[in-house]
Write a protein that holds these residues in place. Structure first.
Motif, PDB file in Angstrom:
ATOM      1  N   LEU A  90       0.795  -1.230   0.000  1.00  0.00           N
ATOM      2  CA  LEU A  90       0.000   0.000   0.000  1.00  0.00           C
ATOM      3  C   LEU A  90       0.828   1.282   0.000  1.00  0.00           C
ATOM      4  O   LEU A  90       0.290   2.368  -0.247  1.00  0.00           O
ATOM      5  CB  LEU A  90      -0.923   0.008   1.228  1.00  0.00           C
ATOM      6  CG  LEU A  90      -2.160  -0.895   1.127  1.00  0.00           C
ATOM      7  CD1 LEU A  90      -2.803  -1.080   2.497  1.00  0.00           C
ATOM      8  CD2 LEU A  90      -3.166  -0.310   0.147  1.00  0.00           C
ATOM      9  N   VAL A  92       2.732   4.483  -0.814  1.00  0.00           N
ATOM     10  CA  VAL A  92       2.853   5.386  -1.960  1.00  0.00           C
ATOM     11  C   VAL A  92       4.329   5.773  -2.063  1.00  0.00           C
ATOM     12  O   VAL A  92       4.850   6.500  -1.213  1.00  0.00           O
ATOM     13  CB  VAL A  92       1.957   6.626  -1.779  1.00  0.00           C
ATOM     14  CG1 VAL A  92       2.155   7.607  -2.931  1.00  0.00           C
ATOM     15  CG2 VAL A  92       0.502   6.202  -1.667  1.00  0.00           C
ATOM     16  N   HIS A  98       5.179   8.306   3.658  1.00  0.00           N
ATOM     17  CA  HIS A  98       5.112   6.856   3.471  1.00  0.00           C
ATOM     18  C   HIS A  98       6.518   6.264   3.443  1.00  0.00           C
ATOM     19  O   HIS A  98       6.776   5.207   4.031  1.00  0.00           O
ATOM     20  CB  HIS A  98       4.375   6.532   2.167  1.00  0.00           C
ATOM     21  CG  HIS A  98       2.892   6.698   2.249  1.00  0.00           C
ATOM     22  ND1 HIS A  98       2.000   5.921   1.562  1.00  0.00           N
ATOM     23  CD2 HIS A  98       2.139   7.582   2.955  1.00  0.00           C
ATOM     24  CE1 HIS A  98       0.761   6.301   1.826  1.00  0.00           C
ATOM     25  NE2 HIS A  98       0.833   7.322   2.676  1.00  0.00           N
ATOM     26  N   LYS A 150      -5.701  -1.327  -5.108  1.00  0.00           N
ATOM     27  CA  LYS A 150      -5.891   0.078  -4.738  1.00  0.00           C
ATOM     28  C   LYS A 150      -4.642   0.892  -5.081  1.00  0.00           C
ATOM     29  O   LYS A 150      -4.730   2.033  -5.561  1.00  0.00           O
ATOM     30  CB  LYS A 150      -6.206   0.191  -3.250  1.00  0.00           C
ATOM     31  CG  LYS A 150      -6.316   1.639  -2.780  1.00  0.00           C
ATOM     32  CD  LYS A 150      -6.757   1.743  -1.330  1.00  0.00           C
ATOM     33  CE  LYS A 150      -6.864   3.216  -0.915  1.00  0.00           C
ATOM     34  NZ  LYS A 150      -7.425   3.381   0.447  1.00  0.00           N
ATOM     35  N   ASN A 151      -3.483   0.297  -4.856  1.00  0.00           N
ATOM     36  CA  ASN A 151      -2.224   1.002  -5.076  1.00  0.00           C
ATOM     37  C   ASN A 151      -1.645   0.683  -6.460  1.00  0.00           C
ATOM     38  O   ASN A 151      -0.434   0.579  -6.631  1.00  0.00           O
ATOM     39  CB  ASN A 151      -1.220   0.630  -3.989  1.00  0.00           C
ATOM     40  CG  ASN A 151      -0.135   1.675  -3.820  1.00  0.00           C
ATOM     41  OD1 ASN A 151      -0.337   2.862  -4.109  1.00  0.00           O
ATOM     42  ND2 ASN A 151       1.041   1.255  -3.358  1.00  0.00           N
ATOM     43  N   TYR A 154       1.463   1.961  -8.399  1.00  0.00           N
ATOM     44  CA  TYR A 154       2.820   1.445  -8.201  1.00  0.00           C
ATOM     45  C   TYR A 154       2.917  -0.083  -8.277  1.00  0.00           C
ATOM     46  O   TYR A 154       3.995  -0.617  -8.534  1.00  0.00           O
ATOM     47  CB  TYR A 154       3.350   1.884  -6.825  1.00  0.00           C
ATOM     48  CG  TYR A 154       3.394   3.383  -6.664  1.00  0.00           C
ATOM     49  CD1 TYR A 154       4.474   4.116  -7.124  1.00  0.00           C
ATOM     50  CD2 TYR A 154       2.339   4.062  -6.062  1.00  0.00           C
ATOM     51  CE1 TYR A 154       4.515   5.510  -6.992  1.00  0.00           C
ATOM     52  CE2 TYR A 154       2.370   5.441  -5.914  1.00  0.00           C
ATOM     53  CZ  TYR A 154       3.465   6.162  -6.385  1.00  0.00           C
ATOM     54  OH  TYR A 154       3.494   7.523  -6.264  1.00  0.00           O
TER      55      TYR A 154
END
Length: 538
Positions: A90, A92, A98, A150-151, A154
């Motif tokens: 997750l 970023v 992060h 969701k991520n 990346y």
């Protein structure tokens, strides 16, 4: 619960893949994929059996417990539910906070996730016990998939082996995965978890006998993108639901051009109808046009059944769909090949049949390996504006009904056999439905009319046309029996059937004018049987 809405950093289109987490129940293609990742310099992290399979292939692999610092526990129920896994998925990468959190807690980025879920659907389909089904509900897998999806700015996420090749191709060609590919994979990932959860929720509803759960979800897996829908301006696709039931969705197409939307719809209708007839008792053939039967028959042989079914309405049968309750043989195939047919569906086909049908390059031949159980439970779904209409499948069987003779005259043994035949067919005819039957074959079908009288008259007219086509002196409705899918609201429909030559009637009953209808049957000397079960089909 609200989430802070600070703007997300702009991620680069191509994201390198330095570490991949692989955890799959279906290991088809896994080793080749893992080898390709290793050759591309990707560090492999894995779990349980997947880790053992990769190590056995001689590839370096780090166990997920080495990543988390915790062993797999509770029979494998807890292994990936850990911040070092979910943080790696997750995070970023371009967010300073992060990155700082990752450095502080020793969380390494996971750039590629490959997970296919515990085989819950397959476990249910094989009829496993309750506890085994529960153990095959994946928890960590969906959580990781949703996190990676969701991520997707990346992280690339793979949920089925068919995407291995495209990911490897991009890594080799571009040095990483593109945003376009990651978006595509994320969409598939969420679709997969939604379908998975739908299967679980519907299984629970069935186990609990909850016929109207507060939330109802349905999911499917793409089997075929269709050229168009019912009409050329409509877009359509064909999805399978995983239901363990022989039919068009599970069939193998041996030959012929691609099935269309209407082909699939009509083929399903044909096969469901013919499944009403036990192949141990008699060969049966159903010929369908626009989801309605234009001829159904049993016979001394499959070819005999086909000829009898065709005789009901040979004009409508042109370009129709044919279903058989027995493996197709050469003799029957030769008969079918005499006119244009769109699709044949059968449990199997012998070599002669395959050779004969093979000469018709556009004729589709579908083999199912068996018949669907006409009495099996299940659900049907229809969309309406803003909603879904969900109901249990019409699995009513006349052999299980308490039939009541309500007229002075009892039906003869032959009439009773034909009445049961007619009611089986009537169940599969669009309402209002009227079906005439004689000697184990339909001789007139009236479907989809606003008035039951009109259906009775149309069916009789069809029989008259068929008689004229072969030069018969009278229509086959003379001496036939007749079935109605619902009660006769007035005596006029029954009187129309009597005028056509029917000698016995089967209908559900339940009209406020039943006594009037019974009196009319007695006056005409008809035998009438009431089933107590209606078969509307809209």
């Amino acid at each position: 619960m609200s989430v802070s809405a600070k703007p997300a950093p702009k991620a680069a289109d191509i994201q390198p893949v330095r570490r991949a987490l692989l955890s799959v129940s279906d290991k088809t293609g896994l080793i080749d994929f893992a080898k390709a990742l290793h050759e591309a310099g990707v560090e492999l992290v894995s779990t349980g059996g997947t880790s053992k399979a990769i190590a056995a292939a001689g590839l370096p692999v780090k166990d997920v417990s080495d990543l988390t610092g915790f062993p797999e526990m509770m029979d494998g129920r807890v292994k990936t539910l850990h911040p070092k896994v979910h943080g790696g998925l997750l995070a970023v990468r371009d967010d300073a906070e992060h990155r700082a959190a990752m450095e502080e807690h020793g969380i390494g980025a996971i750039d590629l996730l490959c997970v296919n879920l515990y085989p819950f659907e397959a476990t249910v389909a094989k009829g496993a016990a309750y506890d085994e089904c529960i153990e095959n509900i994946d928890i960590g897998g969906p959580a990781m998939i949703r996190a990676a999806a969701k991520n997707h700015a990346y992280v690339a996420v793979i949920v089925e082996g068919s995407d291995y090749a495209s990911v490897i191709e991009e890594i080799k060609a571009k040095g990483g995965t593109s945003l376009a590919l990651r978006k595509h994979l994320a969409h598939k990932a969420y679709s997969r978890t939604a379908t998975y959860d739908a299967a679980i929720s519907n299984w629970f509803a069935e186990e609990l006998k909850d016929t109207a759960p507060d939330y109802r979800a349905f999911g499917g897996h793409l089997k075929q993108t269709l050229r168009y829908g019912e009409n050329p301006h409509q877009i359509a696709s064909f999805y399978t639901t995983g239901e363990n039931r022989a039919g068009v969705s599970t069939a193998t197409q041996l030959q012929g051009k691609e099935l269309s939307y209407n082909n699939i719809n009509d083929t399903d209708a044909a096969f469901e109808l013919v499944a009403e007839f036990d192949p141990k008792l008699a060969p049966a053939i159903a010929i369908i046009k626009h989801a309605n039967p234009c001829g159904v028959a049993t016979g001394a042989s499959l070819a005999d059944a086909y000829r009898k079914a065709l005789a009901c309405d040979p004009v409508s049968a042109f370009g129709g769909i044919i279903a058989s309750n027995l493996p197709l043989n050469g003799e029957t195939a030769e008969e079918i090949a005499k006119i244009f047919t769109e699709v044949i569906i059968a449990p199997d086909a012998d070599e002669d049949a395959r050779r004969i049908i093979g000469a018709k390059k556009n004729l589709r031949l579908l083999i199912t390996g068996g018949l669907p159980d006409a009495g099996a439970p299940g659900l049907t779904v229809k969309s309406v504006a803003g909603g879904l209409l969900v109901q249990s499948r019409d699995n009513g069987r006349i052999d299980l009904l308490d039939l009541k003779v309500v007229t002075k005259r009892q039906p003869t043994a032959q009439e009773l056999a034909d009445l049961k035949f007619a009611f089986r067919v009537c169940k599969h005819v669009k309402s209002n439905a009227i079906v005439y039957v004689k000697n184990g074959a339909t001789v007139g079908v009236g479907a989809g009319q606003m008035s039951r009288v009109d259906s009775a008259r149309i069916a009789a007219r069809k029989a008259l046309d068929a008689a004229e086509a072969v030069g018969a002196s009278q229509p086959a409705t003379i001496g036939s029996v007749v079935a109605s899918d619902a009660f006769f609201p007035f005596a006029d429909g029954l009187l129309s059937a009597a005028e056509a030559g029917a000698t016995a009637v089967i209908q559900p009953g339940g009209s406020m004018r039943d006594e009037e209808v019974i009196a009319a049957a007695d006056e005409k000397g008809l035998a009438m049987v009431m089933t107590g079960m209606r078969h509307f089909r809209h």
